[in-house]
Design a protein around this motif. Structure first.
Motif, PDB file in Angstrom:
ATOM      1  N   LYS A  14       0.817  -1.217   0.000  1.00  0.00           N
ATOM      2  CA  LYS A  14       0.000   0.000   0.000  1.00  0.00           C
ATOM      3  C   LYS A  14       0.849   1.264   0.000  1.00  0.00           C
ATOM      4  N   GLU A  15       1.966   1.252   0.731  1.00  0.00           N
ATOM      5  CA  GLU A  15       2.826   2.434   0.824  1.00  0.00           C
ATOM      6  C   GLU A  15       4.175   2.197   0.156  1.00  0.00           C
ATOM      7  N   SER A  16       4.226   1.258  -0.772  1.00  0.00           N
ATOM      8  CA  SER A  16       5.493   0.891  -1.398  1.00  0.00           C
ATOM      9  C   SER A  16       6.143   2.078  -2.103  1.00  0.00           C
ATOM     10  N   ASN A  17       7.461   2.157  -1.947  1.00  0.00           N
ATOM     11  CA  ASN A  17       8.240   3.174  -2.657  1.00  0.00           C
ATOM     12  C   ASN A  17       9.413   2.492  -3.350  1.00  0.00           C
ATOM     13  N   GLU A  18       9.092   1.413  -4.077  1.00  0.00           N
ATOM     14  CA  GLU A  18      10.102   0.530  -4.650  1.00  0.00           C
ATOM     15  C   GLU A  18      10.746   1.095  -5.907  1.00  0.00           C
ATOM     16  N   ALA A  19      10.262   2.190  -6.404  1.00  0.00           N
ATOM     17  CA  ALA A  19      10.759   2.717  -7.672  1.00  0.00           C
ATOM     18  C   ALA A  19      12.233   3.091  -7.588  1.00  0.00           C
ATOM     19  N   ARG A  72      -0.052   6.261  -7.893  1.00  0.00           N
ATOM     20  CA  ARG A  72      -1.319   5.917  -7.259  1.00  0.00           C
ATOM     21  C   ARG A  72      -2.455   6.383  -8.160  1.00  0.00           C
ATOM     22  N   ASP A  73      -3.365   5.459  -8.429  1.00  0.00           N
ATOM     23  CA  ASP A  73      -4.525   5.755  -9.264  1.00  0.00           C
ATOM     24  C   ASP A  73      -5.769   5.325  -8.486  1.00  0.00           C
ATOM     25  N   GLY A  74      -6.278   6.200  -7.672  1.00  0.00           N
ATOM     26  CA  GLY A  74      -7.431   5.872  -6.843  1.00  0.00           C
ATOM     27  C   GLY A  74      -7.098   4.770  -5.859  1.00  0.00           C
ATOM     28  N   TRP A  77      -0.781  -3.112  -5.517  1.00  0.00           N
ATOM     29  CA  TRP A  77      -1.759  -2.985  -4.428  1.00  0.00           C
ATOM     30  C   TRP A  77      -3.083  -2.520  -5.000  1.00  0.00           C
ATOM     31  N   SER A  78      -4.162  -3.070  -4.478  1.00  0.00           N
ATOM     32  CA  SER A  78      -5.480  -2.576  -4.862  1.00  0.00           C
ATOM     33  C   SER A  78      -6.436  -2.779  -3.699  1.00  0.00           C
ATOM     34  N   GLU A  79      -7.413  -1.898  -3.599  1.00  0.00           N
ATOM     35  CA  GLU A  79      -8.498  -2.011  -2.616  1.00  0.00           C
ATOM     36  C   GLU A  79      -9.810  -1.906  -3.399  1.00  0.00           C
ATOM     37  N   GLU A  96      -9.358   0.107 -16.510  1.00  0.00           N
ATOM     38  CA  GLU A  96      -8.541   1.328 -16.558  1.00  0.00           C
ATOM     39  C   GLU A  96      -7.053   0.987 -16.541  1.00  0.00           C
ATOM     40  N   GLN A  97      -6.651  -0.016 -15.760  1.00  0.00           N
ATOM     41  CA  GLN A  97      -5.239  -0.403 -15.731  1.00  0.00           C
ATOM     42  C   GLN A  97      -4.813  -1.042 -17.057  1.00  0.00           C
ATOM     43  N   VAL A  98      -5.691  -1.824 -17.646  1.00  0.00           N
ATOM     44  CA  VAL A  98      -5.398  -2.397 -18.969  1.00  0.00           C
ATOM     45  C   VAL A  98      -5.214  -1.275 -19.985  1.00  0.00           C
ATOM     46  N   ARG A  99      -6.083  -0.273 -19.928  1.00  0.00           N
ATOM     47  CA  ARG A  99      -5.970   0.870 -20.846  1.00  0.00           C
ATOM     48  C   ARG A  99      -4.656   1.610 -20.619  1.00  0.00           C
ATOM     49  N   PHE A 100      -4.332   1.872 -19.354  1.00  0.00           N
ATOM     50  CA  PHE A 100      -3.128   2.650 -19.028  1.00  0.00           C
ATOM     51  C   PHE A 100      -1.867   1.957 -19.539  1.00  0.00           C
ATOM     52  N   PHE A 101      -1.669   0.698 -19.148  1.00  0.00           N
ATOM     53  CA  PHE A 101      -0.453   0.002 -19.570  1.00  0.00           C
ATOM     54  C   PHE A 101      -0.481  -0.309 -21.066  1.00  0.00           C
TER      55      PHE A 101
END
Length: 262
Positions: free
Chosen positions: A16-21, A29-31, A48-50, A62-67
């Motif tokens: 949820k709070e990952s900063n792995e980049a 974060r997208d919603g 992560w997703s909720e 939306e994620q399929v569209r984005f990537f």
């Protein structure tokens, strides 16, 4: 170790709070979704997703569209306790392909049973340059029987961009690479991730995997980390259980290939 407490800590710190980049990738974060975004050779993923039954299909789309617009393959890293309960089926319906399910295993370093010895003539070396990366990749190809160019790219990139956070290893029998593994550290968390550990078939059952775990645990403890995390296959799970790891959940990669452009 309170397993539910540690699972909640893992979800918060590592997902949820990952900063792995790294320098050339980013977290977005997208919603109710957190995604890791990079180039075509990088790991692109929803980490992560909720979601609930009402919004899951729209968020997936939306994620399929984005990537898809980026033209990259991406992974939806699904855990067994994620919601809604039928999220895996929804991903399949959206065109994802499920890979092998693995077990999320966590060990508290101070409580692990790690004493082990390597066979005679076998040594473990930390990888620090391109020559070492090539040996590590060759070991992976012997262990898993598939091309390891993705590993070459990933480890070389780590050594170039974040050498302070890169802990790759190769195990050599004489001059022959027979196993390899890496450790990813996550500053600001209590966890390190152990990845790889595949061993050439003729060298399995000789303590090499345990030795790789022990060496990485030693380094992690010196760095001040508390927990080791592994996405364990059915082959490595019993070894890790004997070392003192606990199974906290499952994790399954759902992969979406980029659409073919005409």
């Amino acid at each position: 170790m309170d397993e539910q407490e540690v699972l909640a800590l893992f979800d918060r710190q590592m997902r949820k709070e990952s900063n792995e980049a790294g320098p050339s990738t980013r977290m977005e974060r997208d919603g109710t979704v957190l995604r890791h975004v990079g180039g075509k050779l990088d790991w692109n993923a929803v980490v992560w997703s909720e979601l609930d039954e009402d919004d899951a299909d729209a968020v997936i789309a939306e994620q399929v569209r984005f990537f898809g617009e980026l033209g990259v393959e991406f992974e939806w890293k699904l855990y067994g306790h994620d919601t809604p309960a039928d999220l895996g089926d929804r991903l399949l319906a959206a065109g994802f392909a499920a890979e092998e399910r693995e077990t999320l295993m966590v060990g508290e370093i101070s409580g692990l049973r790690l004493a082990t010895d390597l066979p005679d003539g076998v040594r473990l070396e930390r990888v620090t340059d391109a020559a070492g990366v090539e040996l590590m990749a060759r070991a992976s190809e012997r262990a898993f029987g598939e091309n390891a160019d993705w590993l070459r790219h990933r480890v070389l990139k780590q050594l170039t961009e974040e050498p302070e956070n890169a802990y790759p290893f190769v195990v050599l029998a004489g001059d022959e690479p027979v196993s390899g593994a890496r450790m990813d550290v996550y500053p600001g968390t209590d966890f390190v991730g152990l990845w790889g550990g595949g061993t050439a078939p003729e060298w399995r059952g000789k303590g090499i995997y345990r030795a790789l775990v022990a060496e990485r645990a030693r380094i992690a403890a010196d760095l001040g980390y508390k927990y080791l995390q592994v996405d364990a296959t059915d082959q490595s799970r019993p070894i890790l259980q004997r070392l003192g790891f606990a199974a906290l959940s499952t994790t399954t990669p759902y992969i979406k290939a980029p659409a073919q452009r005409s």
